[in-house]
Structure formats: structure tokens, C-alpha cells
Design a protein around this motif. Structure first.
Motif, PDB file in Angstrom:
ATOM      1  N   HIS A  90       1.129  -0.992  -0.179  1.00  0.00           N
ATOM      2  CA  HIS A  90       0.044   0.035   0.404  1.00  0.00           C
ATOM      3  C   HIS A  90       0.731   1.252  -0.166  1.00  0.00           C
ATOM      4  O   HIS A  90       2.047   1.633   1.171  1.00  0.00           O
TER       5      HIS A  90
ATOM      6  N   HIS B   4      -9.020   1.333   1.183  1.00  0.00           N
ATOM      7  CA  HIS B   4      -8.987   1.667   1.853  1.00  0.00           C
ATOM      8  C   HIS B   4     -10.070   1.760   3.039  1.00  0.00           C
ATOM      9  O   HIS B   4     -11.505   1.432   2.017  1.00  0.00           O
TER      10      HIS B   4
ATOM     11  N   HIS C  82       0.921   5.562  -2.139  1.00  0.00           N
ATOM     12  CA  HIS C  82       0.714   6.088  -2.934  1.00  0.00           C
ATOM     13  C   HIS C  82       1.235   6.639  -3.899  1.00  0.00           C
ATOM     14  O   HIS C  82       2.534   8.265  -3.537  1.00  0.00           O
TER      15      HIS C  82
ATOM     16  N   HIS D  12      -5.990  -0.959   6.563  1.00  0.00           N
ATOM     17  CA  HIS D  12      -5.801  -0.090   7.456  1.00  0.00           C
ATOM     18  C   HIS D  12      -6.541  -1.387   8.215  1.00  0.00           C
ATOM     19  O   HIS D  12      -6.012  -1.737   8.776  1.00  0.00           O
TER      20      HIS D  12
ATOM     21  N   ASP E  87       2.178   2.874   2.866  1.00  0.00           N
ATOM     22  CA  ASP E  87       1.507   4.219   3.238  1.00  0.00           C
ATOM     23  C   ASP E  87       1.938   5.932   3.280  1.00  0.00           C
ATOM     24  O   ASP E  87       0.749   6.439   3.168  1.00  0.00           O
TER      25      ASP E  87
HETATM   26 ZN    ZN Z   1      -3.605   5.401   1.870  1.00  0.00          ZN
END
Ligand code: ZN
Ligand code: GUN
Length: 434
Positions: A76, A231, A78, A270, A321
């Protein structure tokens, strides 16, 4: 044929299921042909069986205390958030509004998107990450540019256009029709090309109408082999808003479940505040929870209930993340996972072998790529990171005097960083250093 000589460690099985899952070789040999591992074992044994193979001695002139590990797998991360790293001090929704969404709005500019794609891919490779599940930009052009650079990088990248049609900001909103059409173009161009795969990626249910989730389901079903990611259950305020937006849904998971988006190749980031029903349903669908402990700490989102996930049979992997997290380092992510389980009531004690598994094979399993990567089993691709601390550093001192491989691994997670990454390979190709 190349025969790599190094100390190596890997987890060909899950230490959550098998106590002796950590395999180590102090003077190991890994035979690689055409990017695939042909043999593995003690150096002298492999050497004797393949006397003609070219030896690549990774130990260095002074037999420095380096270790070869399977390349890290970040499930995960971005792409358009590299430049918001370090935005401390806010909970999720405020952080999105004040820091992140204004930054992501800039990716309509092709030059900007191009520059950050380079920074992002360099960040992965320089930290020893060889495979990543990447949240893309909301702009199709930026995602196209990202895939082009990902192809050139040699990394294994599973990525998709981030999708939203409400509650972010107008520049980032699409429509179900446009999302589907742009997704079709991107999947036809990039999915299955070289080391690239497509992931259908609605940002989160808060910013996705039922119509948009239905468009995601259509794209997913028309793209064999595509992955799904989003998410879930990250922040209590977020969950309350989602509940209000989906009065028919049983819970947060159900917003995705009802749309038909869950399966073996679904990864939900998450899942801190998960209910028992959600965990049971995730296990039944065989989806993965991507645990992002640095992000959860930084945004104050909460403690990830690892023991409850495992007890329910939900697969768990790790993600950095970026940029809610604190950087690209998977070693740091492993250490933070360990810290949080130490601190939380009912936390699960994690050994160095657990941390290595979470950073490698667990990620491959999350992405259904365990046949290709995640450990050094014969037949898998040679995806690897060579970690070797500079002489005189605390890590070098600890590794040199460590009593046994578990201590070496613990030291790597505690003290290791990108400064210790010497070389990184994907499918036998060098993608960093060397
Ligand atoms: Zn994220
Ligand atoms: N939920 C929706 N978008 C995001 C994001 O960019 N980062 C995190 N951590 N959670 C999100």
C-alpha cells in the motif's frame, strides 16, 4: 548462469503457521538463469553441482557482514504523495483536505506527474522494494505516465487510477462512465505488460458513490487478472461518515462487498476498526488487510488488531502508505509493526522471522504473486535486495558480533535503512545499485 554467493535469509513459508519458517544460509549460493532461481543452498554444494556458473561474490573484499533478502513487497503506497511525506500532526480527514488533496490536484499537469513518478519509483528501488501495489493519481494522464516509467524501471508494479466522484475536490472527481472508459484504456494498454498489472482502485467509500463502485466492478470483471484495492476502517470519523452515506450497508466492508469487489486478489488498507463480521467476511472472500503501522501512528489512526485478523483467518501484509506513512522503508515499517504490537493491549509478539515474512512473502501472497516472488524458492524470479552496512556503523558492529541469524535479522529491522541497500534485482535484472 550466475551463482550469487552471500549470506541469505528468506521465509518460504509463513512463520505464523510454521515455527521453522525462517531459512538461512551463512555462506549461501543462489544459482540464477534467465532471471529465475535454479538452485539454492550452501555455496560449496551449489558450486560443486554447477562448476561452470559465473560466481558473483557479494561478500565484498573484506567479507563484510552483508545479507541477501528477497526484495521487499509494499502492498500500500501512493504515487502522488511523495511530496507530502512528513506532514505530521493531523488526523486522516484533515490531513487529506489540508495536505494531500491539494497536492494530488497538481497531477493534471503532465510535467509535474512525470517528475513525481521518477521520484516515487526511485524511492521504491533505493529502499529495496521490488514489488508494490500502488495507488495512482486521479488523472488518467498521470497514471499513464506512471506506468510508462514503471515499465522502464524494471520493478513489479500493480497500480491503478484512483477513483472518486464526491467529497474530495472537483478536480479529483470523475463519473462512473468516465472512470470505466479511462480504466478500459489504461487496462488495455498496461495490464499484463512485462512486470505490470492493473488494480481497480476506488479511493474509499467515503468518496465513491454506489454507481462508481458498480463501474469498478464492471472494470474488474472485464479485466481478467486485475487486482482490487482501496481503504477501509482507518479512522473513526471516516467510518461514521461512510455509515451515513451507505445506510443500507451492514458495515464499511459491505460497501465493497455488495458491489462485488471482494475476492482473492483484493487488498484493503488499514482495517484498524474492523468488526467481527467484517473479519469473517474478509476471510471468506480470502482478501488481504494491508497493515500500515507508520501511517497509523503518524495519523493517530489506531492500533491494528493483528491477533484478531489472524484468528479470523484474514491474510495480512504490510504497506508504507507513503505519504500518510513516513517513507519508503519496509524495514522501518516492520519495526513499527513490532512496536505497535508490543504496546497495544492484546498485541501479538512478532519475531524477526515474522517481520521478514510480512515484508516479503506475505505481500506476494496478498497480490497472488507467490508463484513468482516473495522468497528464494527454486522456480521463482530472482527478486532480491543486498543489504550491507558501511564499516564502522552501529549496524555493521552488531551484525559482525551477532549470535545467530535471528539476531542479524533483528538488527537489520532495528538499525537498517536505505543507506545499507547496495544492490536490488528484479527477475535477475539490476534495478538499483550494483
Ligand atoms: Zn493509503
Ligand atoms: N483514505 C482515503 N485516501 C487516503 C489516503 O490518501 N491516505 C490514507 N492513509 N487514507 C486514505
Amino acid at each position: 548462469m550466475k551463482l550469487y554467493r552471500a549470506a541469505f535469509m528468506h521465509t518460504p513459508a509463513s512463520p505464523f503457521r510454521q515455527a521453522d519458517a525462517l531459512h538461512t544460509e551463512e555462506d549461501g549460493g543462489l544459482l540464477v538463469d534467465g532471471g529465475t532461481i535454479l538452485a539454492i543452498g550452501g555455496f560449496s554444494g551449489v558450486r560443486a553441482a554447477y562448476p561452470d556458473a559465473e560466481v558473483v561474490d557479494l561478500r565484498g573484499p573484506d567479507s563484510s557482514p552483508g545479507v541477501l533478502l528477497p526484495g521487499f513487497i509494499d502492498t500500500h503506497v501512493h504515487y502522488p504523495q511523495v511530496r507530502v511525506l512528513g506532514g505530521l500532526g493531523m488526523p486522516l480527514l484533515e490531513w487529506l483536505e489540508r495536505h494531500t488533496l491539494p497536492e494530488e490536484a497538481k497531477f493534471g499537469d503532465a510535467e509535474y506527474a512525470r517528475a513525481v513518478a521518477g521520484e516515487f519509483l526511485a524511492g521504491l528501488a533505493s529502499h529495496g522494494t521490488t514489488t508494490a501495489l500502488v495507488f495512482g493519481s486521479h488523472f488518467a494522464g498521470a497514471v499513464d505516465e506512471f506506468f510508462a516509467q514503471a515499465a522502464a524501471s524494471g520493478l513489479r508494479i500493480v497500480a491503478g487510477q484512483a477513483l472518486a466522484d464526491r467529497m474530495l475536490r472537483p478536480e479529483l472527481h470523475t463519473t462512473p462512465e468516465r472512470a470505466y472508459e479511462e480504466g478500459r484504456v489504461l487496462t488495455l494498454r498496461w495490464h499484463g505488460q512485462g512486470r505490470l498489472l492493473y488494480a481497480v482502485t476506488p479511493r474509499f467509500s467515503l468518496s465513491a458513490s454506489e454507481g462508481l463502485l458498480d463501474a469498478c466492478a464492471a472494470l474488474l470483471s472485464e479485466t481478467p487478472g486485475a487486482r482490487f484495492t482501496s481503504h477501509i476502517n482507518e479512522n473513526v470519523q471516516e467510518i461514521a461518515v461512510v455509515r451515513g452515506l451507505f445506510p443500507e450497508a451492514r458495515d464499511y466492508l459491505d460497501t465493497y462487498e455488495r458491489a462485488g469487489l471482494l475476492g482473492r486478489r483484493s487488498v484493503l488498507a488499514h482495517n484498524i476498526h474492523a468488526t467481527g463480521r467484517e473479519l469473517d467476511s474478509m476471510a471468506a472472500h480470502r482478501c488481504t488487510a494491508a497493515h500500515c503501522p507508520c501511517s497509523n501512528s503518524s495519523l493517530g489512526s489506531g492500533f491494528f488488531p493483528l491477533a484478531r485478523h489472524l484468528a479470523a483467518g484474514v491474510h495480512v501484509s504490510l504497506g508504507t502508505d507513503v505519504g500518510g506513512g513516513t517513507g519508503f522503508g519496509m524495514l522501518k515499517e516492520g519495526l513499527q509493526a513490532y512496536f505497535m504490537q508490543q504496546l497495544m493491549p492484546g498485541g501479538m509478539p512478532l519475531s524477526p522471522a515474522h517481520l521478514l515474512y510480512l515484508c516479503t512473502l506475505a505481500g506476494a501472497e496478498a497480490l497472488d504473486l507467490q508463484g513468482q516472488t516473495g522468497d528464494f524458492s527454486v522456480g521463482k524470479a530472482f527478486d532480491a535486495v543486498h543489504l550491507s552496512p558501511l564499516a564502522g556503523t552501529p549496524l555493521s558492529a552488531v551484525m559482525e558480533h551477532a549470535q545467530g541469524p535471528e539476531r542479524v535479522l533483528a538488527a537489520l529491522f532495528t538499525l537498517g535503512s536505505s543507506a545499507d541497500v547496495r544492490q536490488v534485482w528484479v527477475g535477475g535484472d539490476t534495478v538499483y545499485g550494483g
